[in-house]
Design an enzyme around this catalytic site. Structure first.
Site, PDB file in Angstrom:
ATOM      1  N   ASP A 174       0.856  -1.177   0.000  1.00 46.17           N
ATOM      2  CA  ASP A 174       0.000   0.000   0.000  1.00 46.17           C
ATOM      3  C   ASP A 174       0.897   1.235   0.000  1.00 46.17           C
ATOM      4  O   ASP A 174       1.666   1.458   0.936  1.00 46.17           O
ATOM      5  CB  ASP A 174      -0.899  -0.018   1.246  1.00 46.17           C
ATOM      6  N   ASP A 227      -2.717   2.423  -6.196  1.00 43.91           N
ATOM      7  CA  ASP A 227      -1.700   2.508  -5.142  1.00 43.91           C
ATOM      8  C   ASP A 227      -1.659   1.301  -4.220  1.00 43.91           C
ATOM      9  O   ASP A 227      -1.001   1.352  -3.178  1.00 43.91           O
ATOM     10  CB  ASP A 227      -1.915   3.782  -4.319  1.00 43.91           C
ATOM     11  N   GLU A 228      -2.338   0.202  -4.571  1.00 46.34           N
ATOM     12  CA  GLU A 228      -2.224  -0.984  -3.722  1.00 46.34           C
ATOM     13  C   GLU A 228      -2.428  -2.252  -4.542  1.00 46.34           C
ATOM     14  O   GLU A 228      -3.102  -2.259  -5.564  1.00 46.34           O
ATOM     15  CB  GLU A 228      -3.211  -0.947  -2.552  1.00 46.34           C
TER      16      GLU A 228
END
EC number: 2.7.7.7
Length: 358
Positions: free
Chosen positions: A14, A109-110
């Site tokens: 993350d 973003d993860e």
């Protein structure tokens, strides 16, 4: 766990304040300032993300920009630059691919990575996660946090444990004790409303749920009740899915001014429906519209709580969306509406093929 001979090794990566971190990296003058990325306060925008300096003022993602500026008058508010963020995300995923082919992107973003079969670093998922984070920093000057666990939901929880720029490991022999003490609000998907409802019936930790009936949880919370029960017992058989397909298509609009009446809502629906139709025809041109038989409506209220209502085995047409809107409007209970959305689930091609056999 489904494979009792060899626990899976799952990493959840993350990125830390992803959009804001990219902006600060590209403009070092922002380094010591409260920074947020999001929509304008003049257009009822909300924050997409903000850095940790801004969070000291109580700012958070999805907060109305107007409220954020009141809490933090010195806030540096930047517009969303999605092209740049997507380019950076692609670079991060190229780094992931050096370690495993089993990568499941969740957002820009993860992502989840399954490194069970990896021989890198003598098969240590902990060392692999550390090296991924090192590579992201050295090559992109961005920090990432990581969670390592044998179950997907625990890996996600673990990645939040030592943020920012840290990692946390839950080994297989630690799962039972970790889960027992876990607050239910930490389970992915359990929001404030569900947490409150769970508290009202005396459930605050997974240990509480372990003494509770599965059937009663399902009766009260539906599918979410089943998920809460399974996770509270350390059960999560979901695999990391590298080719996860898009499952639905949606359009939504945050309104310039809140509305109160269903008639106003229908006016909005009348403009959203053609947009959804065009989006489906552009994305799924090979699937007949008659096959889209699971549709839904979403509302967000002025207190920022959201609700959705779906219906299956119905025709995709404006009349059925309008019927759903009338039904879901009853949940407002006096609250004003700030957002309306329409969505349709994409038919499963495997189910389509199965139907054709008959």
């Amino acid at each position: 766990m489904s494979d009792k001979t060899k626990p899976r090794k799952i990493i959840h990566i993350d990125m830390d304040c992803f959009y804001a971190s990219i902006e600060i990296r590209d403009n070092p003058a922002l380094q010591d300032k409260p920074v947020a990325v999001g929509g304008s306060s003049r257009q009822r925008g909300v924050l997409s993300t903000c850095n940790y300096i801004a969070r000291r003022y109580g700012l958070h993602s999805a907060m109305p920009t107007a409220q954020a500026v009141k809490l933090c008058p010195d806030l540096v508010l930047l517009p969303v630059d999605m092209v740049r963020y997507k380019q950076t995300s692609a670079q991060i995923h190229q780094i992931f691919s050096r370690y495993t082919d089993l990568i499941e992107p969740i957002s820009l973003d993860e992502a989840y990575l399954d490194v069970t079969e990896s021989s890198l670093f003598r098969g240590s998922a902990t060392w692999i996660a550390a090296d991924i984070r090192r590579a992201i920093w050295q090559e992109l000057q961005l920090t990432a946090s990581a969670g390592i666990a044998p179950l997907k939901f625990l890996a996600k929880i673990a990645s939040d444990h030592n943020k920012p720029n840290g990692q946390f490991v839950i080994n297989p022999h630690e799962v039972a004790d970790f889960v027992r003490q876990l607050p239910l609000r930490k389970i992915p998907g359990v929001g404030k409303v569900t947490t409150q409802r769970l508290t009202e019936i005396g459930l605050q930790t997974c240990a509480d749920v372990q003494r509770f009936s599965l059937n009663e949880l399902i009766n009260r919370f539906g599918k979410m009740g089943q998920r809460i029960w399974q996770f509270s017992h350390g059960i999560d058989e979901r695999q990391v899915e590298p080719n996860r397909e898009r499952k639905s298509i949606a359009v939504e609009r945050t309104l310039a001014e809140n509305i109160r009446t269903v008639a106003q809502g229908i006016d909005v629906l009348n403009t959203l429906y053609p947009q959804l139709l065009r989006r489906i025809q552009a994305s799924c041109a090979d699937i007949p519209l008659t096959h889209f038989q699971r549709i839904g409506v979403k509302l967000k209220f002025d207190d920022f709580h959201s609700t959705t209502l779906e219906k299956s085995a119905v025709q995709f047409n404006q009349e059925n969306f309008t019927d759903l809107l009338r039904q879901i409007w009853q949940r407002a209970q006096g609250r004003q509406i700030r957002l309306i959305g329409l969505f349709a689930h994409i038919p499963d091609p495997r189910a389509e093929r199965q139907m054709s056999l008959w």
